[in-house]
Scaffold this motif. Sequence first.
Motif, PDB file in Angstrom:
ATOM      1  N   PHE A 312      11.383  -3.843   2.919  1.00  0.00           N
ATOM      2  CA  PHE A 312      11.347  -2.421   2.586  1.00  0.00           C
ATOM      3  C   PHE A 312      11.608  -2.158   1.102  1.00  0.00           C
ATOM      4  N   ARG A 313      11.823  -3.216   0.342  1.00  0.00           N
ATOM      5  CA  ARG A 313      11.923  -3.028  -1.103  1.00  0.00           C
ATOM      6  C   ARG A 313      10.566  -2.653  -1.703  1.00  0.00           C
ATOM      7  N   ASN A 314       9.515  -2.968  -0.984  1.00  0.00           N
ATOM      8  CA  ASN A 314       8.169  -2.596  -1.430  1.00  0.00           C
ATOM      9  C   ASN A 314       7.898  -1.154  -1.010  1.00  0.00           C
ATOM     10  N   ARG A 315       7.536  -0.301  -1.968  1.00  0.00           N
ATOM     11  CA  ARG A 315       7.391   1.123  -1.652  1.00  0.00           C
ATOM     12  C   ARG A 315       6.209   1.398  -0.741  1.00  0.00           C
ATOM     13  N   THR A 316       5.171   0.565  -0.797  1.00  0.00           N
ATOM     14  CA  THR A 316       4.041   0.768   0.109  1.00  0.00           C
ATOM     15  C   THR A 316       4.429   0.480   1.543  1.00  0.00           C
ATOM     16  N   GLY A 322       6.831   4.925   7.233  1.00  0.00           N
ATOM     17  CA  GLY A 322       7.224   6.320   7.383  1.00  0.00           C
ATOM     18  C   GLY A 322       6.048   7.208   7.742  1.00  0.00           C
ATOM     19  N   PHE A 323       4.919   6.978   7.080  1.00  0.00           N
ATOM     20  CA  PHE A 323       3.708   7.746   7.370  1.00  0.00           C
ATOM     21  C   PHE A 323       3.285   7.559   8.816  1.00  0.00           C
ATOM     22  N   VAL A 382      -6.063   4.510   0.012  1.00  0.00           N
ATOM     23  CA  VAL A 382      -5.058   5.577  -0.066  1.00  0.00           C
ATOM     24  C   VAL A 382      -5.686   6.973   0.057  1.00  0.00           C
ATOM     25  N   PRO A 383      -6.836   7.253  -0.589  1.00  0.00           N
ATOM     26  CA  PRO A 383      -7.412   8.600  -0.467  1.00  0.00           C
ATOM     27  C   PRO A 383      -7.683   9.032   0.968  1.00  0.00           C
ATOM     28  N   LEU A 531       3.525  14.208   2.624  1.00  0.00           N
ATOM     29  CA  LEU A 531       4.433  14.052   1.482  1.00  0.00           C
ATOM     30  C   LEU A 531       4.812  12.586   1.283  1.00  0.00           C
ATOM     31  N   ILE A 532       5.023  11.864   2.378  1.00  0.00           N
ATOM     32  CA  ILE A 532       5.368  10.444   2.292  1.00  0.00           C
ATOM     33  C   ILE A 532       4.220   9.642   1.682  1.00  0.00           C
ATOM     34  N   SER A 533       2.991  10.011   2.008  1.00  0.00           N
ATOM     35  CA  SER A 533       1.829   9.249   1.526  1.00  0.00           C
ATOM     36  C   SER A 533       1.708   9.273   0.004  1.00  0.00           C
TER      37      SER A 533
END
Length: 555
Positions: A312-316, A322-323, A382-383, A531-533
């Motif tokens: 979970f140190r990786n933000r993606t 979470g998404f 991502v888009p 918002l998380i995305s």
Amino acid sequence: MPATTQDQSDVAVGEKRIESRGLTATEEAPEANEATDEETTAYLDGWALWSLTVALTSSAFMLSLDNTILATAIPRITSDFNSLNDIGWYASAYRITQMALLPTCGRIFTLYDVKWSYTILLLVFEIGSVICAIAQNSVTLIVGRAVSGIGAAGSMGGAAIIVSYCLPLVKRPVLMGFISLVYGIGSILGPLVGGVFTDNATLTWRFCFWINLPFGAIALAQIWYTLRKPPPAVKAGLPPREKIRQLDLPGATVLIASVVCLMLALQWGGIVYPWSDAKVYGCFIGFGLLLTLFVWIQIKDQNSCTVPLHLFRNRTVCASTGFMLFLQLAVAVQAYYWPIYFQSVKDTSARDSGIYMFPFAISSTVCTLACGWIVSKVGYYVPFMWIGTPILAVGVALFQFLDLHSHASRWVGYQIITGIGFGVCGQVPIVAVQAVSSKENTPTVVVLVLFFESLGGALATSIAQNVFTDSLLRGLGKINGVDGAAVVEAGVKDFRRLIPSQLLDQVVRVFGDAMRNVFWSALASLVVALLISIAMEWRKLSDVIQEGDAGVESA
């Protein structure tokens, strides 16, 4: 001493090929099998590959059917068992065990014989189905769903692991795509099949569970034919006690207990007991304490923990999990409360409510396949999160405009919009975590996404049930001559026989208002997901693939 890359290449050259089965098997020591290089992996071809495809697609169809077939059967089940308050548990009991044991079942396939592991876990799913089919009360049905969830966790994780063992990397997307297609077909047919069984006086809703047995039998027979000499487990050489330790059974047990406490609090609060009642806030406290204990267990032994926290140190990874959690909170509402709308407000049969769910199922399946192909071509993923989530939110918000007299064109259109939105963004988190993870961490991060997907589904049914029942009781309490508790106990289908004809329209409107509140909660979860995305790393899939390929070649 660990083997070098050159040593691993030498091992690959010395593999023994079994041409009669199209299988390449290695007879090297466990140390060589622990290497992740594809040269040391056993591959299938020809009839053996086709047999494996039949096994995994049969299992996928069974699981997808089981995931959606109850959506149209639940109203009848609540009437037979007088258990409207248990709607949340019919889905969440299955999802709790599936979610909490996904990482554990994944480890089983790395520690023990692949064929036996898959067989036993699939049999567990079948046993759970039999328990549900013969259940004489709501509690037995919930227990059966929990048992089935254990087997489903093994079947989901096991399919991906078997594919990675038996196919080279370049062929895996083709088979996984075909499995996804079959899974989508099963999801589409589930509500319809469930409605047909439920409305049939001979079969009844119990056949929703009996139908799992023949598909499971096909999968088991084909697995045993295909994997007569299965590839060895990665850590097959570990001592028995070390294998048990690496399963992290204490962590999985604590995790299940913590989620159960949370859902008890969400289902009891404001309905069975006041929010200030000791049983409610005691469950919240228990959830917090057990979750803290679970985190401590993970930190204490990071080599055998259920959820490797360092990922979970990786933000993606954080954003993707979470998404998926909040996305599934909204999607589960679609699956369970559209049929309730059709059967309670529109007064349709279970079969017809399944047919009326086709617009969402078909549009989401088609868009999932189409967007997967587009992502593979353009590379950017991502888009699609930023496009699909707002579309899904619009479809959820449009539910507010439905009432007793709404024309079919409205609810069909609204479902198509939500299906398109979910299809566009639903699979992006799984692609994203693989794009930012190393080869050895890829299976783990994929399981983490599935873990949070299951958690979202489990929480959604509990939260939605609380919102629905609370709103329903409040609304019914304002109608003179109506016993709200009796209506809730009667269930979604049979409440009409308790209501005088002159009050029926008012009661139906209350049901519609209660479901609007449920869909407002789904809309709120989608706003959080969007918002998380924003935290997602901007990557191009083709660049990631090229880097990975270069890494393999340089090795």
